[in-house]
Structure formats: C-alpha cells, structure tokens
Design an enzyme around this catalytic site. Structure first.
Site, PDB file in Angstrom:
ATOM      1  N   ARG A  49       0.906  -1.082   0.120  1.00 43.98           N
ATOM      2  CA  ARG A  49      -0.042   0.000  -0.019  1.00 43.98           C
ATOM      3  C   ARG A  49       0.820   1.216   0.112  1.00 43.98           C
ATOM      4  NH1 ARG A  49      -3.411  -3.160   3.460  1.00 43.98           N
ATOM      5  NH2 ARG A  49      -2.465  -2.342   5.285  1.00 43.98           N
ATOM      6  N   SER A  81      -1.216 -16.244   6.026  1.00 44.80           N
ATOM      7  CA  SER A  81      -2.541 -15.365   6.985  1.00 44.80           C
ATOM      8  C   SER A  81      -3.545 -16.454   7.377  1.00 44.80           C
ATOM      9  CB  SER A  81      -2.896 -14.331   5.966  1.00 44.80           C
ATOM     10  OG  SER A  81      -3.583 -13.345   6.448  1.00 44.80           O
ATOM     11  N   ASN A 111      -4.614 -18.474  13.443  1.00 40.67           N
ATOM     12  CA  ASN A 111      -4.422 -19.346  14.479  1.00 40.67           C
ATOM     13  C   ASN A 111      -5.170 -19.225  15.493  1.00 40.67           C
ATOM     14  OD1 ASN A 111      -2.353 -17.419  13.421  1.00 40.67           O
ATOM     15  ND2 ASN A 111      -0.693 -18.481  13.893  1.00 40.67           N
ATOM     16  N   CYS A 112      -5.684 -18.247  15.942  1.00 40.08           N
ATOM     17  CA  CYS A 112      -6.620 -18.138  17.033  1.00 40.08           C
ATOM     18  C   CYS A 112      -7.989 -18.774  16.991  1.00 40.08           C
ATOM     19  CB  CYS A 112      -6.882 -16.483  17.296  1.00 40.08           C
ATOM     20  SG  CYS A 112      -5.353 -15.596  17.141  1.00 40.08           S
ATOM     21  N   PRO A 165      20.583  -2.671  10.946  1.00 37.19           N
ATOM     22  CA  PRO A 165      19.640  -1.491  10.588  1.00 37.19           C
ATOM     23  C   PRO A 165      18.808  -1.956   9.120  1.00 37.19           C
ATOM     24  CG  PRO A 165      21.727  -0.695  10.383  1.00 37.19           C
ATOM     25  CD  PRO A 165      21.832  -2.173  10.877  1.00 37.19           C
ATOM     26  N   ALA A 221      12.494  -6.803  12.814  1.00 35.63           N
ATOM     27  CA  ALA A 221      11.874  -8.285  12.995  1.00 35.63           C
ATOM     28  C   ALA A 221      10.359  -7.747  13.846  1.00 35.63           C
ATOM     29  CB  ALA A 221      12.769  -8.882  13.934  1.00 35.63           C
ATOM     30  N   TYR A 245     -24.401   4.033  28.220  1.00 36.92           N
ATOM     31  CA  TYR A 245     -25.359   3.595  29.141  1.00 36.92           C
ATOM     32  C   TYR A 245     -27.014   3.522  28.574  1.00 36.92           C
ATOM     33  CZ  TYR A 245     -28.756   3.289  32.857  1.00 36.92           C
ATOM     34  OH  TYR A 245     -29.760   2.887  33.743  1.00 36.92           O
ATOM     35  N   LYS A 257     -23.448   4.134  36.925  1.00 34.87           N
ATOM     36  CA  LYS A 257     -22.211   4.231  37.196  1.00 34.87           C
ATOM     37  C   LYS A 257     -21.746   2.840  36.844  1.00 34.87           C
ATOM     38  CE  LYS A 257     -23.364   6.365  41.603  1.00 34.87           C
ATOM     39  NZ  LYS A 257     -24.376   5.892  42.827  1.00 34.87           N
TER      40      LYS A 257
HETATM   41  P1  FAD Z   1       2.981 -16.836  13.102  1.00 36.07           P
HETATM   42  O1  FAD Z   1       1.830 -16.436  13.056  1.00 36.07           O
HETATM   43  O2  FAD Z   1       3.642 -18.115  13.903  1.00 36.07           O
HETATM   44  O3  FAD Z   1       3.775 -16.582  11.850  1.00 36.07           O
HETATM   45  C1  FAD Z   1       5.167 -17.040  11.513  1.00 36.07           C
HETATM   46  C2  FAD Z   1       5.259 -17.977  10.172  1.00 36.07           C
HETATM   47  O4  FAD Z   1       6.436 -17.896   9.906  1.00 36.07           O
HETATM   48  C3  FAD Z   1       5.054 -19.555  10.290  1.00 36.07           C
HETATM   49  O5  FAD Z   1       3.796 -19.886   9.562  1.00 36.07           O
HETATM   50  C4  FAD Z   1       6.202 -20.050  10.135  1.00 36.07           C
HETATM   51  O6  FAD Z   1       6.020 -21.313   9.307  1.00 36.07           O
HETATM   52  C5  FAD Z   1       6.933 -19.194   9.201  1.00 36.07           C
HETATM   53  N1  FAD Z   1       8.514 -19.140   9.164  1.00 36.07           N
HETATM   54  C6  FAD Z   1       9.131 -19.443  10.587  1.00 36.07           C
HETATM   55  N2  FAD Z   1      10.515 -19.636  10.082  1.00 36.07           N
HETATM   56  C7  FAD Z   1      10.421 -19.469   8.714  1.00 36.07           C
HETATM   57  C8  FAD Z   1      11.513 -19.447   7.744  1.00 36.07           C
HETATM   58  N3  FAD Z   1      12.686 -19.626   8.101  1.00 36.07           N
HETATM   59  N4  FAD Z   1      11.007 -19.415   6.249  1.00 36.07           N
HETATM   60  C9  FAD Z   1       9.905 -19.345   5.912  1.00 36.07           C
HETATM   61  N5  FAD Z   1       8.899 -19.023   6.767  1.00 36.07           N
HETATM   62  C10 FAD Z   1       9.238 -19.294   8.280  1.00 36.07           C
HETATM   63  N6  FAD Z   1      -3.213 -14.412  19.945  1.00 36.07           N
HETATM   64  C11 FAD Z   1      -4.045 -13.652  20.506  1.00 36.07           C
HETATM   65  O7  FAD Z   1      -3.981 -12.425  20.469  1.00 36.07           O
HETATM   66  N7  FAD Z   1      -5.359 -13.920  20.680  1.00 36.07           N
HETATM   67  C12 FAD Z   1      -5.825 -15.246  20.617  1.00 36.07           C
HETATM   68  O8  FAD Z   1      -6.873 -15.631  20.654  1.00 36.07           O
HETATM   69  C13 FAD Z   1      -4.738 -16.292  19.952  1.00 36.07           C
HETATM   70  N8  FAD Z   1      -5.270 -17.508  19.887  1.00 36.07           N
HETATM   71  C14 FAD Z   1      -4.207 -18.444  19.249  1.00 36.07           C
HETATM   72  C15 FAD Z   1      -4.772 -19.739  19.129  1.00 36.07           C
HETATM   73  C16 FAD Z   1      -3.539 -20.761  18.777  1.00 36.07           C
HETATM   74  C17 FAD Z   1      -4.186 -22.234  18.694  1.00 36.07           C
HETATM   75  C18 FAD Z   1      -2.471 -20.163  18.556  1.00 36.07           C
HETATM   76  C19 FAD Z   1      -1.460 -21.114  18.034  1.00 36.07           C
HETATM   77  C20 FAD Z   1      -2.065 -19.042  18.598  1.00 36.07           C
HETATM   78  C21 FAD Z   1      -2.938 -17.823  19.261  1.00 36.07           C
HETATM   79  N9  FAD Z   1      -2.702 -16.479  19.324  1.00 36.07           N
HETATM   80  C22 FAD Z   1      -3.646 -15.750  19.905  1.00 36.07           C
HETATM   81  C23 FAD Z   1      -1.045 -16.187  19.117  1.00 36.07           C
HETATM   82  C24 FAD Z   1      -1.016 -15.658  17.644  1.00 36.07           C
HETATM   83  O9  FAD Z   1      -1.537 -16.508  16.872  1.00 36.07           O
HETATM   84  C25 FAD Z   1       0.486 -15.281  17.551  1.00 36.07           C
HETATM   85  O10 FAD Z   1       0.964 -14.197  18.402  1.00 36.07           O
HETATM   86  C26 FAD Z   1       0.625 -14.536  16.093  1.00 36.07           C
HETATM   87  O11 FAD Z   1       0.193 -15.680  15.102  1.00 36.07           O
HETATM   88  C27 FAD Z   1       2.026 -14.315  15.958  1.00 36.07           C
HETATM   89  O12 FAD Z   1       2.389 -13.694  14.752  1.00 36.07           O
HETATM   90  P2  FAD Z   1       3.793 -14.144  13.970  1.00 36.07           P
HETATM   91  O13 FAD Z   1       3.838 -13.419  12.523  1.00 36.07           O
HETATM   92  O14 FAD Z   1       4.814 -13.651  14.923  1.00 36.07           O
HETATM   93  O15 FAD Z   1       4.039 -15.877  14.043  1.00 36.07           O
END
Ligand code: FAD
Length: 555
Positions: free
Chosen positions: A21, A38, A41-42, A275, A279, A425, A433
């Site tokens: 974007r 995308s 997970n949640c 830089p 992450a 409210y 309150k």
């Molecule tokens: P991720 O979403 O884990 O994505 C990282 C991706 O990087 C992975 O798919 C992995 O395959 C890929 N990857 C890693 N290394 C490499 C590599 N070297 N090369 C290529 N690809 C790579 N959070 C909430 O706030 N509320 C919730 O209700 C909640 N429920 C959850 C329920 C479950 C079952 C799980 C597992 C998690 C939940 N979370 C929740 C946590 C939330 O999903 C994570 O905090 C969030 O997805 C983190 O995002 P991220 O991008 O850091 O990592």
C-alpha cells in the site's frame, strides 16, 4: 527497493500488505515455510470443537489473493535457511522440489513467529502427542477427535490449553488438564482465576494443579501419561500447551542480538541490531508498556501492528512501537477472563509500589433481566493513582471493560480519570455508574483517604495478637450462608444501635458481600471514633482466595 519477508502469517502478511500500500514499485517477496499464509491461528481450537465448521474459513487470505490484489511474490513451502548480512542475501530452500537458491534484499523483515515448546520428556515423540500452531497440526488433532476418542490430556492450562479443553469437552471427550503452577491461566493473579477453575470443574474437567507430566508411554488403551505425583493417566490424545519459544535460529546464526529468553532484540522502530533487518511478532523481545522492561508477548494484535510499523519505517515513515501491554482475553465455557498491563504478582516480583481494589459489579443495570456479575481488579500507583494493570473475570461485558482499561493504561490515565469516564449507558448495556466508574470511585476513595480499605489477605495473615476484629455487616441470612471465620455479625442497618458491642481499642476490619455496605459501615464507625477499615471487595473477594472445597473438587 527489494523487500524480503520471512514468515507469512500475522506479522509477515501484515507487513507485506502494508508495504504494497505504501509502494507500488517495490519488489516484495514473502517466504512461508508452510503451505498457507495468513491463516487464523486463533480460530484453530474452535475448528476442533465444531464451532467453526468450514476449514477454509480459517484461511484469512490465500497466496493467490495476495498475488493478485497486492502484487506480492508469495512463495509458500519455501524456507529461508540462512542470511548473509554482508552480501545482503538469503538462502532459500524450496521444500517441494528441494532446490536451494539465493535471493538478495535491500531490506528484510523477519516474522518467523514462535514454535510450541516440546520439553525433553521421555516418550514425547509418540504418535498421539501434539502441539497446536497451524492448520496441519489442527488437521491431525481433529482427525483423532473425529475418530471418536474417549480421553484427552492437555498439558498446560494457559490460553491455548484451556481453549482446547473446552472444545474437547464439547466433543464429549473426558479431559484432564495438567498445570505445573498452582493455578490455571498463569499470567493472571491466582485469585482471579478461581471462577475459571470452578467452571472447568463444574463442566467435568479434571484439573491437576502443581503437577507435571514426567513421561509418556504407549499402552493398549492409548498413551500412558506418568505424572510427577506417580499417578498415571491414559488418553488417546495428548496436547502440549506449555508455551512457545521464539524461532530465532536464523537470527542467531546471522549474528543478530537476542535477549536472554531468545527474543530477537529490536529498537523502537523494530530494527534489529542490523539496520537493514526488521523483526516483528512472536519472535521478538518488546518493551513492556507499563514497566519498560524487555518482555516476550506472543499475541496476534501486537504482531499485526508491528508488521505494519516495520513496513511504515522501511517505506519512509518514522513510526515508533510503543510497547506491549499484554492485553489478552480468553473464553472458558460461559466465563471470560481478561487482562491488561501488569499483574499483581509481576509488580510484587519487581518490587514496584502498587495498590489494588476489587469490585464486583453487574455488567448492566441489575433491574434489567440477565445481569451478570463480574469481578474487576485494578492495580495502580499508591501516590499518583496511575493505572498499572487490570484483570476482569465474569460473563458478558468483561471484554468491553478490559478494553476500556487497556486504553486508559495506554493513555497514562489514573484512577481519578476512571471516576470521570463517560461511557455508553442504557439498562441492557451498562449502568449509570459503569463498572469502570465504580472501580474508579473505590480506588480514588482509598487514595483520598475517604475510603479506608484493607486487603483480606493482610487481615488473615496478621498474627493472632494483632489481627483486626472482623465485623460482617451483611444480614444474618447472608452471614449464616458463609462467612470469614472468627467474624462477628451486625447488619449495617443495626450498627448504630449496637456500637457498644464493638471494641474501641482494636482495629476493626469490616466486610459485606462486595464492599458497598462495608464502606457505609466503615464511615459510620470512623465518625463514631472507631478505627475501622473496609475489606476490599468484601466476602466475594474472600471467596476468590478461599473457594469452597465443594466448588473445587480438582486435585
Ligand atoms: P506466526 O503467526 O506464527 O507466523 C510465523 C510464520 O513464519 C509461520 O507460519 C512459520 O511457518 C513461518 N516461518 C518461520 N520460520 C520461517 C523460515 N525460516 N522461512 C519461512 N517461513 C518461516 N493471539 C491472540 O492475540 N489471541 C488469540 O486468541 C490467540 N489464539 C491463538 C490460538 C492458537 C492455537 C495459536 C497457535 C496462537 C494464538 N494466538 C493468539 C497467538 C497468535 O496467533 C500469534 O501471536 C501470532 O500469530 C504471531 O504472529 P507471527 O507473525 O509473529 O508468527
């Protein structure tokens, strides 16, 4: 500009879409080790339980959609294996063909997430023992559940563990949860988890606290789980929900700085020690919004926001990440528990000054049908009243109160601001309150010295010779239904006529059901020359610390 992004879920996909974007011309390549990008997970636990029926609803978007709408070069089943920082290139393995190749970059965003922990326990690799992170994991778990298994063991009573417990129970599976700590939901203060524990037990879940799995073995009936206590359980499905570890190998191998618990170190612009490399997400160490200390918080909201901020900074905006408050919420059957900011145990461990209050209001006007009681605990600075943290447990309305408090913490507000908050409210939604105002009134009253409060733990922990005289000002019916041991009962309405029964040479700790009548009684007593304080949150708070044994038949 050529931007490479490692990881295609919460942080990575957000960063990629935002980058496009901001720049129509950049070359943006998104590498994802798994087959999906995308995904939700949640939502995974609710797919197991059947609340979410269609698997493809868990795919928030697809590689094709990212390609067409955002002109992203999305490469799934592609694992980034190494980074050469001096040459600014990465080595990628195509997991389908096994081919390895290099790709150069101008900027790199790391969003590899965190991997579920698999502690080195004997038998941990047996079939039937799973962790839950992605769609492939959930497919394997659901296949077992659909097969009609009878027993499941969930190791770890954190957010994901308890969400799975609920969904297993909904599928008719006898479920045991094992937790090393002496409470469920370890980020919360223990007393705030009592209603959750009671609900689990009421739903037939066996909750084993202060326990750990010591070994796993194959048996004819499934997996044998041997506990520290020597007890042995059998289940056809075991879930490990004992926490996550940042996926930092690439970063460490590339010589980027990581913190003591493995989180990749970033500055406020989310740049690593290189830089050109940013992450985001579960892999990084962030600043605790309240304390300023480095922490790791694996939550989706922060990961998404960080992805956006990293992209902003790469494409010419200068945006700082404010830090993470750890605002989180979990539903366990019909109960909801939510937290934001610092917990009491974190403040105590860090030796930071704080005060706390508990209130037990209803989510909306009590006269309107369906009102549900909640417990709200707020923690604040003892002098300035600045909010430090909040927790809520109950049913409806817990979510909106914790969100209001999360915003208040982020805005640097005090308990005096809570008194003034003007919130929506109407009888079916709130009260004139609001619970937030109530917490503000009580907390501000204690700081102004108008409302002298004492914590129930302090009263009960006092040595016998210095223990305050405990006065219950509820009705005799309420008193006989349960009371604090050693308390005397004089209802608040009779108090003025029975003052001569009370000691004038001792502190009096007054309580009622939730704190309101106790406050009135305390005001009467103090104006009559007694040294009296109100037990914060009343009998209801006492019961959080001392649940009735029958309500907790867990072991
Ligand atoms: P991720 O979403 O884990 O994505 C990282 C991706 O990087 C992975 O798919 C992995 O395959 C890929 N990857 C890693 N290394 C490499 C590599 N070297 N090369 C290529 N690809 C790579 N959070 C909430 O706030 N509320 C919730 O209700 C909640 N429920 C959850 C329920 C479950 C079952 C799980 C597992 C998690 C939940 N979370 C929740 C946590 C939330 O999903 C994570 O905090 C969030 O997805 C983190 O995002 P991220 O991008 O850091 O990592």
């Amino acid at each position: 500009m050529k931007l490479l992004i490692v990881g295609g879920v919460a942080g990575g996909a957000s960063a990629a879409a935002r980058s496009r974007r901001l720049s129509e011309d950049a070359d943006i390549v998104l590498f994802e080790r798994g087959p999906d990008v995308s995904f939700a997970n949640c939502g995974l636990p609710y797919y197991v339980g059947g609340e979410i029926i269609e698997r493809n609803k868990l795919l928030i978007t697809t590689p094709e959609r990212l390609r067409t709408r955002f002109k992203l070069d999305v490469r799934t089943r592609s694992s980034v294996e190494a980074i050469d920082r001096s040459a600014k290139k990465v080595r990628v393995r195509d997991l389908t063909s096994g081919r390895e190749y290099e790709e150069t970059y101008d900027k790199l965003i790391f969003a590899p997430g965190a991997a579920p922990l698999r502690p080195p326990i004997a038998g941990i690799d047996l079939p039937g023992i799973f962790t839950l992170r992605n769609l492939q994991d959930v497919d394997r778990i659901k296949e077992r559940v659909d097969h009609g298994i009878k027993q499941a063991v969930v190791v770890g009573a954190g957010f994901i563990g308890l969400e799975l417990v609920e969904n297993f129970v909904k599928r008719g599976i006898a479920t045991t949860v094992i937790e090393l700590q002496d409470q469920v939901l370890p980020p919360f203060d223990k007393e705030m988890t009592t209603p959750i524990l009671e609900t689990l037990v009421a739903k037939g879940v066996t909750v084993l606290l202060g326990q750990s799995a010591e070994s796993f073995e194959q048996t004819p009936d499934g997996i044998g789980v041997r506990l520290k206590s020597g007890e042995r359980l059998v289940a056809q499905l075991v879930i490990l929900g004992v926490g996550v570890r940042p996926e930092n190998k690439l970063a460490v191998d590339a010589g980027l700085e990581v913190g003591p618990r493995g989180g990749i170190r970033v500055n406020e612009f989310l740049q690593t020690s290189d830089p050109n490399i940013y992450a985001v997400g579960d892999a990084i160490e962030v600043k605790d919004f309240v304390s300023g200390d480095p922490i790791q918080v694996p939550l989706a909201g922060p990961a998404n926001r960080q992805g956006r901020i990293a992209a902003d900074n790469i494409f010419g905006r200068s945006v700082k990440y404010r830090g993470t408050q750890g605002t989180a919420i979990v539903g366990v059957f019909d109960r909801t528990a939510a937290i934001t900011g610092a917990s009491e145990k974190v403040l105590r461990r860090a030796n930071r000054p704080y005060r706390k209050v508990y209130v037990h209001p209803t989510n909306h006007a009590g006269y309107y049908p369906g009102a549900e009681q909640m417990t709200l605990k707020i923690l604040f600075h003892p002098e300035t009243g600045k909010l430090l943290g909040a927790q809520a447990v109950g049913g409806a309305g817990v979510d909106k109160r914790i969100d209001v408090l999360a915003v208040a913490i982020q805005a640097g507000m005090t308990v005096f601001d809570l008194e003034e908050m003007e919130l929506a409210y109407s009888p079916q939604y709130g009260s004139a309150k609001d619970p937030i105002n109530m917490a503000g009134f009580v907390a501000s009253g204690t700081l102004r010295g108008e409302h002298l409060q004492v914590d129930v733990e302090t009263v009960l922990a006092a040595p016998a010779d210095r223990r305050p005289f405990v006065l219950d000002v509820r009705t005799s019916q309420e008193f006989s239904a349960g009371n604090i041991p050693g308390a005397m009962n004089i209802s608040v309405d009779d108090l003025r006529s029975r003052l001569d029964e009370l000691p004038r040479d001792r502190e009096i700790a007054v309580y009622c059901q939730v704190g309101q009548r106790g406050y009135v009684a305390t005001r009467i007593l103090r104006q009559k020359g007694f040294s009296a304080s109100n037990i914060g949150g009343g009998y209801k708070t006492y019961k959080l610390f001392h649940p009735t044994p029958e309500s907790l038949s867990s072991r």
